[in-house]
Scaffold this active site. Sequence first.
Site: not given
Length: 396
Positions: A30-31, A104, A213, A291
């Site tokens: 992970e960068q 998230r 929401y 993605d």
Amino acid sequence: MKVAIAGGGIGGLTAALCLAQRGHSIIVCEQASQISEVGAGIQLSPNAMRVLRKLGLEDALKAKGFAPQALEMRDGHFGTTIFKAQLEQGSDNRWRAPYLNIHRSELIDILKSAFEEYAPGSTKLGTKVAAYSLTGDRPSLVLEGDDPIEADAIIGADGIHSILREQMLGPSAPRFTGNVAWRLTVNASLLGDNLPPPTACVWVGPGKHVVTYRLGDGGLINLVGVVEQAQPDTEHWTNQGSKEEALTDFNGWHPTITNVLKNGAQFYKWALFDRAPLSHWSDGPVTLLGDACHPMLPFVAQGAAMAIEDAWVLAHHLDTGSSVQHAMIEYENARLSRVTKIQAAARKRMNTFHKSGALSRLATYGPMWAAGKIIPHAIHASQDWIYGYDVTALYP
């Protein structure tokens, strides 16, 4: 086998956990110097939750998530309810899994903690992936300023601006959809009595729409507002806009919406681009996920869910394939039709939310209102093909 994963987001960490639980050796590159997310919510529909349940995460997610009472659509100016499809107990009864809204960052933390229990020290932070290499006996993940990582398989879960996708297929040519998205979260305690409903609610209006929401115990409100705009901004989640600009975009909208905007602190704004389906996702023992291979417009709230489904299906095929290359082809074949159909549904939904003329609004929303009144389960039935899909049963 040893699997190297480029990207420590939702898709990359889910794939890492799926594979680690099956006994494989995983390394995640992970960068970012730490795995985190900007302040934003996410909807975990039942099709995603079935995977997360199999991974042993359901209780942790329920503890941090909010279960909306219904799927709802309202008029953005007047607040009139167009339809309301109850979810309390209904999600478990109809789709055999809960429907949750969660921050998230909470989802990322739960995935990361679960993966680290299986593979402590297997996440390399501050590590930028430059390319992949197919020279030699095994593929390698090429890093900037560090030694390459040899593996049996490589997964590109490096997002919408994927380095591995560009190497595999060349530069992409995204098409601006003519829409930009606002995103913010606001503490419910700041909003007084004028709170958004405890539902997953779409507010529709000419040329724009809003989704609201609640998150966690209901004390945090998530808002996503999509506005038609002639010229694009950049396609990055972390771009910031101003409160004044957001209020101008939704001037005259229902007080519930403007109340959230007035009490917001940080406003993120990014342009929404669409991409044509890829001709292929794999290059021998290297493949793409989420993605990186099928970016989703947010209008059916399935971007993360599709990455989560991808992770499960890929892990299955890496376990059962006669070779890594065969597994990558089988994974791609298994997922292509599903994600292409979801991408098309998201494009279509974008137009549904933004009807301008009175006649087109009546023609679109009138049948929805009637169905909600006369056939209350019609709204649920329209989602069965998305929410009822179970990759854990299809690919055990």
